[in-house]
Design a protein around this motif. Sequence first.
Motif, PDB file in Angstrom:
ATOM      1  N   VAL A  19       0.839  -1.196   0.000  1.00  0.00           N
ATOM      2  CA  VAL A  19       0.000   0.000   0.000  1.00  0.00           C
ATOM      3  C   VAL A  19       0.877   1.251   0.000  1.00  0.00           C
ATOM      4  CG1 VAL A  19      -1.759   1.332   1.245  1.00  0.00           C
ATOM      5  CG2 VAL A  19      -1.912  -1.162   1.180  1.00  0.00           C
ATOM      6  N   GLU A  20       1.883   1.249   0.849  1.00  0.00           N
ATOM      7  CA  GLU A  20       2.784   2.400   0.949  1.00  0.00           C
ATOM      8  C   GLU A  20       3.477   2.668  -0.394  1.00  0.00           C
ATOM      9  OE1 GLU A  20       5.439   3.789   4.622  1.00  0.00           O
ATOM     10  OE2 GLU A  20       6.230   2.009   3.611  1.00  0.00           O
ATOM     11  N   ASP A  21       3.955   1.630  -1.035  1.00  0.00           N
ATOM     12  CA  ASP A  21       4.615   1.785  -2.334  1.00  0.00           C
ATOM     13  C   ASP A  21       3.647   2.309  -3.391  1.00  0.00           C
ATOM     14  OD1 ASP A  21       6.990   0.884  -1.229  1.00  0.00           O
ATOM     15  OD2 ASP A  21       6.814  -1.158  -2.067  1.00  0.00           O
ATOM     16  N   ALA A  22       2.425   1.797  -3.402  1.00  0.00           N
ATOM     17  CA  ALA A  22       1.421   2.264  -4.370  1.00  0.00           C
ATOM     18  C   ALA A  22       1.082   3.739  -4.131  1.00  0.00           C
ATOM     19  CB  ALA A  22       0.166   1.399  -4.289  1.00  0.00           C
ATOM     20  N   LEU A  23       0.977   4.133  -2.876  1.00  0.00           N
ATOM     21  CA  LEU A  23       0.714   5.542  -2.553  1.00  0.00           C
ATOM     22  C   LEU A  23       1.868   6.428  -3.011  1.00  0.00           C
ATOM     23  CD1 LEU A  23      -0.856   5.168   0.985  1.00  0.00           C
ATOM     24  CD2 LEU A  23      -1.956   6.246  -0.989  1.00  0.00           C
ATOM     25  N   ASP A  24       3.089   6.013  -2.717  1.00  0.00           N
ATOM     26  CA  ASP A  24       4.253   6.800  -3.130  1.00  0.00           C
ATOM     27  C   ASP A  24       4.353   6.910  -4.647  1.00  0.00           C
ATOM     28  OD1 ASP A  24       4.925   7.208  -0.470  1.00  0.00           O
ATOM     29  OD2 ASP A  24       6.433   5.599  -0.443  1.00  0.00           O
ATOM     30  N   PHE A  25       4.092   5.806  -5.350  1.00  0.00           N
ATOM     31  CA  PHE A  25       4.122   5.817  -6.807  1.00  0.00           C
ATOM     32  C   PHE A  25       3.072   6.774  -7.356  1.00  0.00           C
ATOM     33  CE2 PHE A  25       2.493   4.207 -10.864  1.00  0.00           C
ATOM     34  CZ  PHE A  25       3.642   4.293 -11.636  1.00  0.00           C
ATOM     35  N   THR A  26       1.876   6.713  -6.811  1.00  0.00           N
ATOM     36  CA  THR A  26       0.795   7.582  -7.295  1.00  0.00           C
ATOM     37  C   THR A  26       1.113   9.045  -7.029  1.00  0.00           C
ATOM     38  OG1 THR A  26      -0.781   5.804  -6.917  1.00  0.00           O
ATOM     39  CG2 THR A  26      -1.685   8.015  -7.175  1.00  0.00           C
ATOM     40  N   ARG A  27       1.662   9.322  -5.852  1.00  0.00           N
ATOM     41  CA  ARG A  27       2.037  10.704  -5.548  1.00  0.00           C
ATOM     42  C   ARG A  27       3.109  11.189  -6.520  1.00  0.00           C
ATOM     43  NH1 ARG A  27       3.549  12.228   0.348  1.00  0.00           N
ATOM     44  NH2 ARG A  27       4.723  10.318   0.074  1.00  0.00           N
ATOM     45  N   SER A  28       4.087  10.343  -6.821  1.00  0.00           N
ATOM     46  CA  SER A  28       5.139  10.765  -7.755  1.00  0.00           C
ATOM     47  C   SER A  28       4.578  10.979  -9.163  1.00  0.00           C
ATOM     48  CB  SER A  28       6.291   9.763  -7.771  1.00  0.00           C
ATOM     49  OG  SER A  28       5.931   8.573  -8.413  1.00  0.00           O
ATOM     50  N   MET A  29       3.643  10.148  -9.575  1.00  0.00           N
ATOM     51  CA  MET A  29       3.009  10.341 -10.886  1.00  0.00           C
ATOM     52  C   MET A  29       2.228  11.653 -10.923  1.00  0.00           C
ATOM     53  SD  MET A  29       3.983   7.890 -12.811  1.00  0.00           S
ATOM     54  CE  MET A  29       2.886   8.036 -14.187  1.00  0.00           C
ATOM     55  N   HIS A  30       1.527  11.946  -9.853  1.00  0.00           N
ATOM     56  CA  HIS A  30       0.787  13.211  -9.768  1.00  0.00           C
ATOM     57  C   HIS A  30       1.759  14.395  -9.827  1.00  0.00           C
ATOM     58  CE1 HIS A  30      -1.588  16.547  -8.438  1.00  0.00           C
ATOM     59  NE2 HIS A  30      -0.918  16.613  -7.299  1.00  0.00           N
ATOM     60  N   GLU A  31       2.853  14.309  -9.080  1.00  0.00           N
ATOM     61  CA  GLU A  31       3.833  15.395  -9.082  1.00  0.00           C
ATOM     62  C   GLU A  31       4.455  15.582 -10.459  1.00  0.00           C
ATOM     63  OE1 GLU A  31       6.381  14.121  -5.913  1.00  0.00           O
ATOM     64  OE2 GLU A  31       5.057  14.983  -4.363  1.00  0.00           O
ATOM     65  N   VAL A 117      -8.667  12.622  -2.788  1.00  0.00           N
ATOM     66  CA  VAL A 117      -8.822  11.216  -2.403  1.00  0.00           C
ATOM     67  C   VAL A 117      -7.454  10.571  -2.166  1.00  0.00           C
ATOM     68  CG1 VAL A 117      -9.682   8.954  -3.144  1.00  0.00           C
ATOM     69  CG2 VAL A 117     -11.054  11.005  -3.528  1.00  0.00           C
ATOM     70  N   LEU A 118      -6.443  10.991  -2.916  1.00  0.00           N
ATOM     71  CA  LEU A 118      -5.086  10.494  -2.657  1.00  0.00           C
ATOM     72  C   LEU A 118      -4.655  10.883  -1.244  1.00  0.00           C
ATOM     73  CD1 LEU A 118      -2.505   9.095  -3.613  1.00  0.00           C
ATOM     74  CD2 LEU A 118      -1.819  11.273  -4.652  1.00  0.00           C
ATOM     75  N   ASP A 119      -4.923  12.111  -0.847  1.00  0.00           N
ATOM     76  CA  ASP A 119      -4.624  12.543   0.525  1.00  0.00           C
ATOM     77  C   ASP A 119      -5.408  11.696   1.536  1.00  0.00           C
ATOM     78  OD1 ASP A 119      -2.903  14.495  -0.404  1.00  0.00           O
ATOM     79  OD2 ASP A 119      -4.408  16.097  -0.296  1.00  0.00           O
ATOM     80  N   LEU A 120      -6.664  11.417   1.220  1.00  0.00           N
ATOM     81  CA  LEU A 120      -7.490  10.576   2.085  1.00  0.00           C
ATOM     82  C   LEU A 120      -6.896   9.177   2.215  1.00  0.00           C
ATOM     83  CD1 LEU A 120     -11.258  10.340   2.248  1.00  0.00           C
ATOM     84  CD2 LEU A 120     -10.058   8.292   1.564  1.00  0.00           C
ATOM     85  N   ALA A 121      -6.356   8.639   1.121  1.00  0.00           N
ATOM     86  CA  ALA A 121      -5.754   7.304   1.152  1.00  0.00           C
ATOM     87  C   ALA A 121      -4.515   7.291   2.051  1.00  0.00           C
ATOM     88  CB  ALA A 121      -5.405   6.849  -0.264  1.00  0.00           C
ATOM     89  N   PHE A 122      -3.727   8.365   2.022  1.00  0.00           N
ATOM     90  CA  PHE A 122      -2.582   8.461   2.941  1.00  0.00           C
ATOM     91  C   PHE A 122      -3.071   8.477   4.387  1.00  0.00           C
ATOM     92  CE2 PHE A 122       0.078   9.774  -0.673  1.00  0.00           C
ATOM     93  CZ  PHE A 122       1.283   9.157  -0.355  1.00  0.00           C
ATOM     94  N   ASP A 123      -4.143   9.222   4.638  1.00  0.00           N
ATOM     95  CA  ASP A 123      -4.720   9.268   5.981  1.00  0.00           C
ATOM     96  C   ASP A 123      -5.223   7.890   6.411  1.00  0.00           C
ATOM     97  OD1 ASP A 123      -4.194  11.994   6.029  1.00  0.00           O
ATOM     98  OD2 ASP A 123      -6.278  12.575   5.593  1.00  0.00           O
ATOM     99  N   CYS A 124      -5.813   7.162   5.473  1.00  0.00           N
ATOM    100  CA  CYS A 124      -6.329   5.825   5.773  1.00  0.00           C
ATOM    101  C   CYS A 124      -5.190   4.887   6.159  1.00  0.00           C
ATOM    102  CB  CYS A 124      -7.108   5.288   4.568  1.00  0.00           C
ATOM    103  SG  CYS A 124      -7.963   3.735   4.887  1.00  0.00           S
TER     104      CYS A 124
END
Length: 139
Positions: A19-31, A117-124
């Motif tokens: 989950v952590e890796d998927a979140l980091d990947f998504t954040r980097s893609m967004h950036e 929602v990405l921020d919400l997923a980090f919070d989750c």
Amino acid sequence: MPLTLLFPPGPLYARYRAVEDALDFTRSMHERQAALRAAHPAHYDPDVHAIVLAFNLRVIGRKMDALVTAFRSEIRVGHRGGVSEETVELQSALQHYNAAVATRDAWDNPVDASVNVLDLAFDCLASVERDIQAFEEQN
């Protein structure tokens, strides 16, 4: 003997890292998409940005569901603690978002909504981590 589920690597660690890796990947893609928009607006396509976020948030949602399910399967009779109401609500919000996006084309979803929602997923994930750590301390 204390119960270890997460750190040092316990039975939930691999799912947590996924989950952590998927979140980091998504954040980097967004950036990267945001940087492209700033540096080369003519080459930026908001539809591509929306699709990247929507697809990755579905992956994150599935991995988050697997982590929470695995955590619940570790809870035995007599154990104290478990999945908090906050985690349940955040997970439910992520599931509702993914269900709503699945009913329409991903590019029709506003990028800003997906970023929220990405921020919400980090919070989750943070909430799940707190739940697991509290559970380990109590048992």
